[in-house]
Design an enzyme around this catalytic site. Structure first.
Site, mmCIF file in Angstrom:
data_model
loop_
_atom_site.group_PDB
_atom_site.id
_atom_site.type_symbol
_atom_site.label_atom_id
_atom_site.label_comp_id
_atom_site.label_asym_id
_atom_site.label_seq_id
_atom_site.Cartn_x
_atom_site.Cartn_y
_atom_site.Cartn_z
ATOM 1 N N CYS A 186 0.808 -1.223 0.000
ATOM 2 C CA CYS A 186 0.000 0.000 0.000
ATOM 3 C C CYS A 186 0.839 1.271 0.000
ATOM 4 O O CYS A 186 0.290 2.379 -0.031
ATOM 5 C CB CYS A 186 -0.947 -0.013 1.180
ATOM 6 S SG CYS A 186 -2.019 -1.474 1.172
ATOM 7 N N HIS A 211 -2.273 8.020 6.519
ATOM 8 C CA HIS A 211 -2.550 6.715 5.893
ATOM 9 C C HIS A 211 -3.865 6.158 6.428
ATOM 10 O O HIS A 211 -4.711 5.725 5.654
ATOM 11 C CB HIS A 211 -1.396 5.756 6.174
ATOM 12 C CG HIS A 211 -1.553 4.415 5.539
ATOM 13 N ND1 HIS A 211 -1.541 4.232 4.177
ATOM 14 C CD2 HIS A 211 -1.735 3.176 6.085
ATOM 15 C CE1 HIS A 211 -1.694 2.957 3.894
ATOM 16 N NE2 HIS A 211 -1.820 2.288 5.033
ATOM 17 N N GLU A 243 0.294 5.027 13.576
ATOM 18 C CA GLU A 243 0.616 6.236 12.808
ATOM 19 C C GLU A 243 0.493 7.489 13.656
ATOM 20 O O GLU A 243 1.348 8.385 13.591
ATOM 21 C CB GLU A 243 -0.300 6.343 11.590
ATOM 22 C CG GLU A 243 -0.011 7.581 10.748
ATOM 23 C CD GLU A 243 -0.869 7.683 9.500
ATOM 24 O OE1 GLU A 243 -0.538 8.516 8.634
ATOM 25 O OE2 GLU A 243 -1.860 6.932 9.391
ATOM 26 N N LYS A 286 -9.328 8.278 3.425
ATOM 27 C CA LYS A 286 -9.822 6.914 3.204
ATOM 28 C C LYS A 286 -11.204 6.712 3.815
ATOM 29 O O LYS A 286 -11.889 5.738 3.481
ATOM 30 C CB LYS A 286 -8.842 5.890 3.762
ATOM 31 C CG LYS A 286 -7.552 5.734 2.959
ATOM 32 C CD LYS A 286 -6.699 4.613 3.513
ATOM 33 C CE LYS A 286 -5.388 4.471 2.747
ATOM 34 N NZ LYS A 286 -4.457 5.586 2.999
ATOM 35 N N HIS A 326 -9.789 2.114 0.926
ATOM 36 C CA HIS A 326 -8.343 1.954 0.808
ATOM 37 C C HIS A 326 -8.011 1.408 -0.577
ATOM 38 O O HIS A 326 -8.317 0.254 -0.892
ATOM 39 C CB HIS A 326 -7.837 1.015 1.894
ATOM 40 C CG HIS A 326 -6.347 0.906 1.974
ATOM 41 N ND1 HIS A 326 -5.491 1.668 1.203
ATOM 42 C CD2 HIS A 326 -5.545 0.120 2.754
ATOM 43 C CE1 HIS A 326 -4.244 1.348 1.483
ATOM 44 N NE2 HIS A 326 -4.248 0.416 2.429
ATOM 45 N N PHE A 378 1.889 -3.646 3.901
ATOM 46 C CA PHE A 378 2.280 -4.954 4.424
ATOM 47 C C PHE A 378 3.744 -5.215 4.062
ATOM 48 O O PHE A 378 4.180 -4.955 2.945
ATOM 49 C CB PHE A 378 1.416 -6.048 3.812
ATOM 50 C CG PHE A 378 0.047 -6.200 4.438
ATOM 51 C CD1 PHE A 378 -0.398 -5.351 5.432
ATOM 52 C CD2 PHE A 378 -0.796 -7.225 4.031
ATOM 53 C CE1 PHE A 378 -1.647 -5.501 6.008
ATOM 54 C CE2 PHE A 378 -2.063 -7.398 4.603
ATOM 55 C CZ PHE A 378 -2.484 -6.529 5.582
#
Length: 416
Positions: A166, A306, A317, A336, A341, A402
């Site tokens: 991502c 994010h 975050e 988002k 996402h 990831f």
């Protein structure tokens, strides 16, 4: 180092298939989430996603050519066509030497996953005789969108794909930025696309306990920072940016949206899918971006977080932001909440939001967040249900993936 500016934008998103339609819906706080229409979800735990609507590849590709491309490549071509037009570039008038100075770095996390699923399903439903399409491999592989864009416009500069889950399209933008400022190209098309709303993808993320299951109210399922959040909402689409060396852009009288001034990449080095509670990788990425831009944290006006709406990820975050910015009044938003996402395309689409926020002096809302998680660090300024007007000179855009991948970019209001 050469200065790098943004001269063109393109968007294919769950909230519209042009930049201004998308931006208008973002400012209106609309949700792009709804029931999945691409396959039967009755056997799945999650029945919704943020799908692209009213997308017609035949409007820019003939039917024969469209069949050669997976949807993620179709999204890539459509968004880059928009961005090229927006930038006022006409590659047909350029000679070979000029075309050699124009490149493409395009990102995706999953590539042609729908093609992969379809071809395997057809094989296993048959008599076992291999009858794969001759387009199977070029439709599936992740680099093909970059190649297709290059071939479509005869661009002979640097051409490749970045894959960092991502964080992929932020990585592509940083690499394109570096390519230009090091003098290796004059113009770069950068961005990312994703078309991963498929049975295997939804099933896999669901098995990993990553997806929201708020099936009774899908439009409110993406709720970053909220105490009741239960996972992210899958999205799809593409975002495209034209990055250009400043003098090259000025010499042709190009409209300049913003300047890109910094990029930072780092790693959590922690877990395949999880994020460290202290956000060490995110902290490093943001610090590297600030150092690269040669600015102090107090210069940042807005952070496009994010913020996927996962329990541990959001807190990780925000802990990192607290470490870097402490009590500074930087405004934090989570787009988002509206788009879902977009995986490998997230960084590019959120770069569009960052750049348009600078242009219009407005911070988009974070929708659906009704009660902030009590574990969020104190003193952070998170914009919630309504956009706020604010002079914005610098925006920091975060993406994480990831594998522990971290990529943060900084855009600046352009000053000649």
């Amino acid at each position: 180092m050469k200065r790098v500016v943004v001269t063109g934008l393109g968007a294919i998103t769950p909230l519209g298939n042009t930049v201004e339609t998308f931006w208008g819906n973002i400012l209106a706080g609309k949700s792009g989430v709804g029931p999945i229409t691409k396959f039967d979800t009755s056997k799945f735990k999650t029945h919704f996603a943020a799908e692209v609507k009213d997308f017609h590849p035949e409007s820019f590709l003939d039917k024969k050519e469209a069949r050669k491309y997976d949807t993620f490549t179709q999204y890539a071509i459509a968004s880059t066509d928009q961005a090229i037009k927006d930038a006022g570039l006409d590659f047909t008038t350029m000679n070979d030497d000029e075309l050699a100075e124009v490149g493409v770095i395009w990102a995706t996390g999953n590539g042609g996953i729908s093609t992969f699923e379809q071809q395997l399903a057809e094989f296993h439903q048959g008599d076992g005789t291999p009858r794969f399409s001759p387009f199977f491999i070029p439709k599936m592989i992740v680099d093909i969108a970059a190649g297709a864009i290059s071939i479509r416009h005869k661009l002979r500069g640097p051409n490749y794909c970045t894959v960092s889950a991502c964080a992929s399209s932020n990585t592509a933008i940083i690499n394109a930025f570096d390519t230009i400022r090091l003098g290796k190209a004059n113009v770069m098309i950068a961005g990312g696309s994703e078309a991963a709303i498929t049975e295997a993808s939804v099933g896999g993320f669901s098995a990993a306990q990553a997806l929201s299951k708020r099936n009774d109210s899908p439009e409110t399922a993406s709720r970053p920072f909220d105490e009741t959040r239960d996972g992210f909402v899958m999205g799809e689409g593409a975002g495209a940016l034209i990055l250009e060396e400043l003098e090259h852009a000025q010499s042709r009288g190009a409209h300049i949206y913003a300047e890109i001034v910094g990029g930072g990449m780092a790693a959590d080095a922690y877990h395949l899918t999880g994020t460290p509670p202290d956000g060490i990788g995110a902290t490093l990425g943001m610090k590297k971006a600030l150092s690269d831009a040669n600015i102090s944290p107090d210069k940042i006006d807005y952070i496009n977080a994010h913020a996927t709406s996962t329990g541990l990820g959001d807190l990780s975050e925000l802990n990192a932001i607290k470490t870097v910015f402490n009590e500074l009044p930087v405004v934090i938003g989570a787009s988002k909440s509206m788009t879902g996402h977009l995986l490998g395309a997230a960084g590019a689409v959120e770069s569009l939001i960052s750049i348009l926020a600078i242009r219009d002096g407005i911070v988009p809302p974070t929708i659906n967040t009704e009660k902030l998680d009590e574990n969020i660090p104190k003193g952070l300024n998170i914009v919630l249900s309504k956009p706020i007007k604010k002079e914005i000179n610098y925006v920091l855009n975060n993406t994480f993936g990831f594998g522990g991948h971290v990529a943060s970019t900084i855009f600046k209001k352009f000053e000649g």
